[in-house]
Design a protein around this motif. Structure first.
Motif, PDB file in Angstrom:
ATOM      1  N   SER A 163    -139.277 110.007 -46.337  1.00 27.17           N
ATOM      2  CA  SER A 163    -140.673 110.263 -46.693  1.00 27.17           C
ATOM      3  C   SER A 163    -141.494 108.985 -46.619  1.00 27.17           C
ATOM      4  O   SER A 163    -142.615 108.975 -46.095  1.00 27.17           O
ATOM      5  CB  SER A 163    -140.761 110.859 -48.099  1.00 27.17           C
ATOM      6  OG  SER A 163    -140.082 112.090 -48.167  1.00 27.17           O
ATOM      7  N   LEU A 164    -140.942 107.886 -47.135  1.00 27.69           N
ATOM      8  CA  LEU A 164    -141.662 106.619 -47.115  1.00 27.69           C
ATOM      9  C   LEU A 164    -141.852 106.114 -45.696  1.00 27.69           C
ATOM     10  O   LEU A 164    -142.861 105.475 -45.375  1.00 27.69           O
ATOM     11  CB  LEU A 164    -140.921 105.577 -47.954  1.00 27.69           C
ATOM     12  CG  LEU A 164    -141.583 104.220 -48.107  1.00 27.69           C
ATOM     13  CD1 LEU A 164    -142.977 104.345 -48.718  1.00 27.69           C
ATOM     14  CD2 LEU A 164    -140.713 103.289 -48.946  1.00 27.69           C
ATOM     15  N   GLY A 165    -140.919 106.446 -44.825  1.00 24.79           N
ATOM     16  CA  GLY A 165    -140.981 105.967 -43.444  1.00 24.79           C
ATOM     17  C   GLY A 165    -142.173 106.483 -42.661  1.00 24.79           C
ATOM     18  O   GLY A 165    -142.557 105.875 -41.657  1.00 24.79           O
ATOM     19  N   VAL A 166    -142.767 107.584 -43.103  1.00 22.77           N
ATOM     20  CA  VAL A 166    -143.918 108.140 -42.385  1.00 22.77           C
ATOM     21  C   VAL A 166    -145.223 107.930 -43.153  1.00 22.77           C
ATOM     22  O   VAL A 166    -146.261 108.490 -42.786  1.00 22.77           O
ATOM     23  CB  VAL A 166    -143.731 109.640 -42.088  1.00 22.77           C
ATOM     24  CG1 VAL A 166    -142.524 109.860 -41.182  1.00 22.77           C
ATOM     25  CG2 VAL A 166    -143.580 110.443 -43.387  1.00 22.77           C
ATOM     26  N   CYS A 167    -145.173 107.138 -44.222  1.00 18.38           N
ATOM     27  CA  CYS A 167    -146.350 106.976 -45.081  1.00 18.38           C
ATOM     28  C   CYS A 167    -146.800 105.520 -45.115  1.00 18.38           C
ATOM     29  O   CYS A 167    -145.982 104.609 -45.297  1.00 18.38           O
ATOM     30  CB  CYS A 167    -146.021 107.430 -46.506  1.00 18.38           C
ATOM     31  SG  CYS A 167    -147.410 107.294 -47.662  1.00 18.38           S
ATOM     32  N   ARG A 168    -148.106 105.303 -44.945  1.00 16.77           N
ATOM     33  CA  ARG A 168    -148.704 103.978 -45.102  1.00 16.77           C
ATOM     34  C   ARG A 168    -149.570 103.947 -46.349  1.00 16.77           C
ATOM     35  O   ARG A 168    -150.257 104.922 -46.654  1.00 16.77           O
ATOM     36  CB  ARG A 168    -149.575 103.623 -43.886  1.00 16.77           C
ATOM     37  CG  ARG A 168    -148.809 103.380 -42.591  1.00 16.77           C
ATOM     38  CD  ARG A 168    -149.781 103.140 -41.464  1.00 16.77           C
ATOM     39  NE  ARG A 168    -150.701 102.038 -41.769  1.00 16.77           N
ATOM     40  CZ  ARG A 168    -151.984 102.016 -41.413  1.00 16.77           C
ATOM     41  NH1 ARG A 168    -152.518 103.033 -40.759  1.00 16.77           N
ATOM     42  NH2 ARG A 168    -152.746 100.978 -41.712  1.00 16.77           N
ATOM     43  N   VAL A 169    -149.514 102.835 -47.061  1.00 14.50           N
ATOM     44  CA  VAL A 169    -150.366 102.618 -48.230  1.00 14.50           C
ATOM     45  C   VAL A 169    -151.431 101.605 -47.838  1.00 14.50           C
ATOM     46  O   VAL A 169    -151.113 100.487 -47.431  1.00 14.50           O
ATOM     47  CB  VAL A 169    -149.546 102.099 -49.427  1.00 14.50           C
ATOM     48  CG1 VAL A 169    -150.457 101.830 -50.624  1.00 14.50           C
ATOM     49  CG2 VAL A 169    -148.450 103.094 -49.798  1.00 14.50           C
ATOM     50  N   VAL A 170    -152.706 102.005 -47.946  1.00 12.11           N
ATOM     51  CA  VAL A 170    -153.794 101.148 -47.458  1.00 12.11           C
ATOM     52  C   VAL A 170    -154.932 101.129 -48.477  1.00 12.11           C
ATOM     53  O   VAL A 170    -155.107 102.071 -49.256  1.00 12.11           O
ATOM     54  CB  VAL A 170    -154.334 101.642 -46.099  1.00 12.11           C
ATOM     55  CG1 VAL A 170    -153.257 101.621 -45.032  1.00 12.11           C
ATOM     56  CG2 VAL A 170    -154.928 103.047 -46.232  1.00 12.11           C
ATOM     57  N   ILE A 187    -159.724  98.674 -57.631  1.00 13.07           N
ATOM     58  CA  ILE A 187    -158.940  97.515 -58.057  1.00 13.07           C
ATOM     59  C   ILE A 187    -157.893  97.145 -57.022  1.00 13.07           C
ATOM     60  O   ILE A 187    -157.659  95.966 -56.748  1.00 13.07           O
ATOM     61  CB  ILE A 187    -158.308  97.782 -59.439  1.00 13.07           C
ATOM     62  CG1 ILE A 187    -159.407  97.859 -60.500  1.00 13.07           C
ATOM     63  CG2 ILE A 187    -157.302  96.686 -59.811  1.00 13.07           C
ATOM     64  CD1 ILE A 187    -158.935  98.309 -61.869  1.00 13.07           C
ATOM     65  N   TYR A 188    -157.248  98.148 -56.409  1.00 11.90           N
ATOM     66  CA  TYR A 188    -156.243  97.821 -55.398  1.00 11.90           C
ATOM     67  C   TYR A 188    -156.881  97.108 -54.208  1.00 11.90           C
ATOM     68  O   TYR A 188    -156.332  96.122 -53.691  1.00 11.90           O
ATOM     69  CB  TYR A 188    -155.531  99.078 -54.915  1.00 11.90           C
ATOM     70  CG  TYR A 188    -154.395  98.784 -53.953  1.00 11.90           C
ATOM     71  CD1 TYR A 188    -153.168  98.348 -54.431  1.00 11.90           C
ATOM     72  CD2 TYR A 188    -154.549  98.941 -52.575  1.00 11.90           C
ATOM     73  CE1 TYR A 188    -152.123  98.064 -53.560  1.00 11.90           C
ATOM     74  CE2 TYR A 188    -153.512  98.664 -51.708  1.00 11.90           C
ATOM     75  CZ  TYR A 188    -152.294  98.228 -52.195  1.00 11.90           C
ATOM     76  OH  TYR A 188    -151.270  97.948 -51.330  1.00 11.90           O
ATOM     77  N   ALA A 189    -158.032  97.587 -53.795  1.00  7.74           N
ATOM     78  CA  ALA A 189    -158.702  96.954 -52.658  1.00  7.74           C
ATOM     79  C   ALA A 189    -159.074  95.505 -52.977  1.00  7.74           C
ATOM     80  O   ALA A 189    -158.974  94.626 -52.118  1.00  7.74           O
ATOM     81  CB  ALA A 189    -159.949  97.759 -52.280  1.00  7.74           C
ATOM     82  N   ARG A 190    -159.489  95.244 -54.229  1.00  6.28           N
ATOM     83  CA  ARG A 190    -159.885  93.887 -54.617  1.00  6.28           C
ATOM     84  C   ARG A 190    -158.684  92.984 -54.880  1.00  6.28           C
ATOM     85  O   ARG A 190    -158.766  91.772 -54.689  1.00  6.28           O
ATOM     86  CB  ARG A 190    -160.779  93.948 -55.855  1.00  6.28           C
ATOM     87  CG  ARG A 190    -162.137  94.590 -55.609  1.00  6.28           C
ATOM     88  CD  ARG A 190    -163.085  94.335 -56.766  1.00  6.28           C
ATOM     89  NE  ARG A 190    -162.683  95.019 -57.982  1.00  6.28           N
ATOM     90  CZ  ARG A 190    -163.078  96.242 -58.321  1.00  6.28           C
ATOM     91  NH1 ARG A 190    -163.881  96.938 -57.512  1.00  6.28           N
ATOM     92  NH2 ARG A 190    -162.687  96.793 -59.447  1.00  6.28           N
ATOM     93  N   GLN A 191    -157.585  93.548 -55.337  1.00  3.92           N
ATOM     94  CA  GLN A 191    -156.415  92.743 -55.721  1.00  3.92           C
ATOM     95  C   GLN A 191    -155.220  92.998 -54.806  1.00  3.92           C
ATOM     96  O   GLN A 191    -154.073  92.786 -55.196  1.00  3.92           O
ATOM     97  CB  GLN A 191    -156.022  93.071 -57.180  1.00  3.92           C
ATOM     98  CG  GLN A 191    -157.136  92.921 -58.181  1.00  3.92           C
ATOM     99  CD  GLN A 191    -157.574  91.474 -58.374  1.00  3.92           C
ATOM    100  OE1 GLN A 191    -156.975  90.553 -57.840  1.00  3.92           O
ATOM    101  NE2 GLN A 191    -158.629  91.258 -59.142  1.00  3.92           N
ATOM    102  N   GLN A 192    -155.479  93.415 -53.574  1.00  8.30           N
ATOM    103  CA  GLN A 192    -154.388  93.754 -52.658  1.00  8.30           C
ATOM    104  C   GLN A 192    -153.374  92.625 -52.472  1.00  8.30           C
ATOM    105  O   GLN A 192    -152.166  92.888 -52.500  1.00  8.30           O
ATOM    106  CB  GLN A 192    -154.955  94.184 -51.303  1.00  8.30           C
ATOM    107  CG  GLN A 192    -153.876  94.699 -50.346  1.00  8.30           C
ATOM    108  CD  GLN A 192    -154.467  95.121 -49.009  1.00  8.30           C
ATOM    109  OE1 GLN A 192    -155.664  94.998 -48.779  1.00  8.30           O
ATOM    110  NE2 GLN A 192    -153.624  95.604 -48.127  1.00  8.30           N
ATOM    111  N   PRO A 193    -153.778  91.360 -52.292  1.00  4.88           N
ATOM    112  CA  PRO A 193    -152.768  90.310 -52.114  1.00  4.88           C
ATOM    113  C   PRO A 193    -151.813  90.190 -53.297  1.00  4.88           C
ATOM    114  O   PRO A 193    -150.629  89.870 -53.108  1.00  4.88           O
ATOM    115  CB  PRO A 193    -153.613  89.036 -51.949  1.00  4.88           C
ATOM    116  CG  PRO A 193    -154.933  89.517 -51.453  1.00  4.88           C
ATOM    117  CD  PRO A 193    -155.150  90.830 -52.133  1.00  4.88           C
ATOM    118  N   LEU A 194    -152.299  90.439 -54.519  1.00  4.94           N
ATOM    119  CA  LEU A 194    -151.436  90.376 -55.695  1.00  4.94           C
ATOM    120  C   LEU A 194    -150.519  91.594 -55.791  1.00  4.94           C
ATOM    121  O   LEU A 194    -149.338  91.467 -56.131  1.00  4.94           O
ATOM    122  CB  LEU A 194    -152.285  90.303 -56.967  1.00  4.94           C
ATOM    123  CG  LEU A 194    -153.060  89.020 -57.258  1.00  4.94           C
ATOM    124  CD1 LEU A 194    -153.965  89.224 -58.467  1.00  4.94           C
ATOM    125  CD2 LEU A 194    -152.098  87.863 -57.512  1.00  4.94           C
TER     126      LEU A 194
END
Length: 325
Positions: free
Chosen positions: A292-299, A268-275
Motif C-alpha cells: 500500500s505504501l509503495g503506491v502512495c506519495r505524501v506531499v 503546518i506540514y507544508a511549513r515544517q516539511q524539512p523537520l
C-alpha cells in the motif's frame, strides 16, 4: 471557461469570491471579505448582495454554480449548517436555498476539510489522482477524502474525522480526547505538548532558550517551537520528533485502510516539511503495509494561502459536475 461563485464562512470573517476555471486551472477574478455578520440571516443576505456586486463589476461573467465552504457539522444534501462550534446561532440554517433562488444556478455546501480536498484534487497537489486524502493539519486535524474519483462524505457528512482517532492513552487534547491524532498533530495540540515539555524542563532548571519563564510558557505557540527547532534547539527538535512520529502513525492507518495514491497535507506540514518529513516517512515504512505504501506519495498542499478562496470555488465546480440529489 466556467464562472463560479464561492462563499467561505468563518467564525470571525467571511469571503465571497468570483472565479473562472478553465481545465486544470482557476483564477480569482474578484473578492469581497468582511467580518462575519452577527446573525445567520444577515450573513445570507450579505453573501447574496456581495456576489451580485461582484457580478456587476464583471458583466462578462455568466455564473454557472456557487459553492459554500463552512466548518461542520452540516448536512450537505439538505444544504443545512448544523451549529458549528465557531458559529453560535447557526442551528439548521439553510445556506443553499437563498443563493439558488436568487441566482438560479446549482449551489453546493461542504465542510472546510472536504472543500480543501476538492480544491487540492482539482487544482493543487492532488491533480490526476483517483484516490487522495487531504489533511488540514492546522488549528485542528480533519480529512477530506477523494475515493474512486469522487468526494466521499459518508452517511451524514462525518467521514474524514480522523482527528478523533486515539493514538495514545494519554497526551495533548484534541477533538475533546486526550492522546488523539488531533491532539498530537494540530496547532493547538503541538502548543499543549510544548508547554508540558517546557514546564518539565523549567522545573529541572533546564529552561530552553525559546521559553525561559512561566510567563513565556503561557503564550508559547507552535510557530515559536518550529522556529526554535529549525535553529537546532534540542527540546524543540524532540517535540517535533514526537509530532512527526504520531503523524506517521496516523498516516499509516489511512494508507492501510484507504489505499490512497496520494496524501496531501496542509498548513503546518507544508511549513515544517524539512523537520517532519524524514520522521514521517521512516514511521510510515515501519508501520504501513509495504504494498500500500509503495503506491502512495505524501506531499505538502499545493495551493498555499489561496486554499480558502479556491476551496469554495471547488465546491461550486463539484456541484456543477456532480449535482447533489
Amino acid at each position: 471557461m466556467r464562472w463560479l461563485g464561492g462563499v467561505d464562512i468563518g467564525g470571525t470573517k467571511c469571503a465571497v469570491t468570483l472565479g473562472r476555471a478553465d481545465g486544470e486551472s482557476v483564477e480569482i477574478a474578484a473578492k469581497h471579505q468582511f467580518p462575519t455578520p452577527s446573525t445567520p440571516f444577515e450573513a445570507l443576505d450579505r453573501f447574496g448582495s456581495s456576489l451580485a456586486a461582484l457580478l456587476e463589476e464583471h458583466p462578462e461573467a455568466r455564473l454557472q454554480a456557487i459553492g459554500i465552504s463552512c466548518g461542520g457539522p452540516l448536512d450537505s444534501r439538505a444544504g443545512l449548517i448544523l451549529s458549528p462550534p465557531n458559529l453560535p446561532g447557526w442551528d439548521r440554517i439553510d445556506a443553499v436555498t437563498p443563493l439558488r433562488e436568487r441566482f438560479g444556478v446549482p449551489v453546493g455546501l461542504q465542510n472546510d476539510a472536504n472543500a480543501g480536498a476538492l480544491a487540492e484534487w482539482k487544482w493543487g497537489a492532488g491533480r490526476g489522482t483517483r484516490n487522495m486524502v487531504f489533511l488540514t493539519f492546522g488549528t485542528g486535524m480533519g480529512a477530506g477524502l477523494i475515493l474512486d474519483g469522487r468526494l466521499y462524505a459518508g452517511t451524514n457528512d462525518m467521514a474524514g474525522e480522523v482527528g478523533h482517532i486515539r493514538l495514545e492513552d494519554e497526551g495533548p487534547v484534541g477533538y475533546g480526547k486526550a492522546g488523539s491524532f488531533e491532539g498530537f498533530c494540530s496547532g493547538g495540540g503541538i502548543a499543549q505538548l510544548a508547554r508540558r515539555r517546557v514546564q518539565e524542563a523549567i522545573a529541572r532548571g533546564e529552561a530552553p532558550a525559546f521559553c525561559r519563564t512561566p510567563a513565556d510558557l503561557a503564550v508559547l505557540t507552535t510557530q515559536q517551537v518550529g522556529m526554535a527547532a529549525r535553529e537546532g534547539d534540542p527540546l524543540a527538535l524532540d517535540i517535533f520528533r514526537i509530532v512527526g512520529k504520531k503523524l506517521g502513525q496516523g498516516l499509516a492507518l489511512l494508507v492501510d485502510i484507504l489505499n490512497p495514491e496520494r496524501i496531501v497535507i496542509g498548513s503546518i506540514y507544508a511549513r515544517q516539511q524539512p523537520l517532519l518529513e524524514p520522521i514521517v516517512l521512516q514511521t510510515l515504512t515501519e508501520e504501513a503495509l509495504p504494498l500500500s505504501l509503495g503506491v502512495c506519495r505524501v506531499v505538502p498542499a499545493g495551493l498555499g494561502e489561496a486554499v480558502g478562496d479556491l476551496a469554495s470555488l471547488s465546491v461550486a465546480m463539484n456541484a456543477l459536475d456532480a449535482p447533489q440529489a
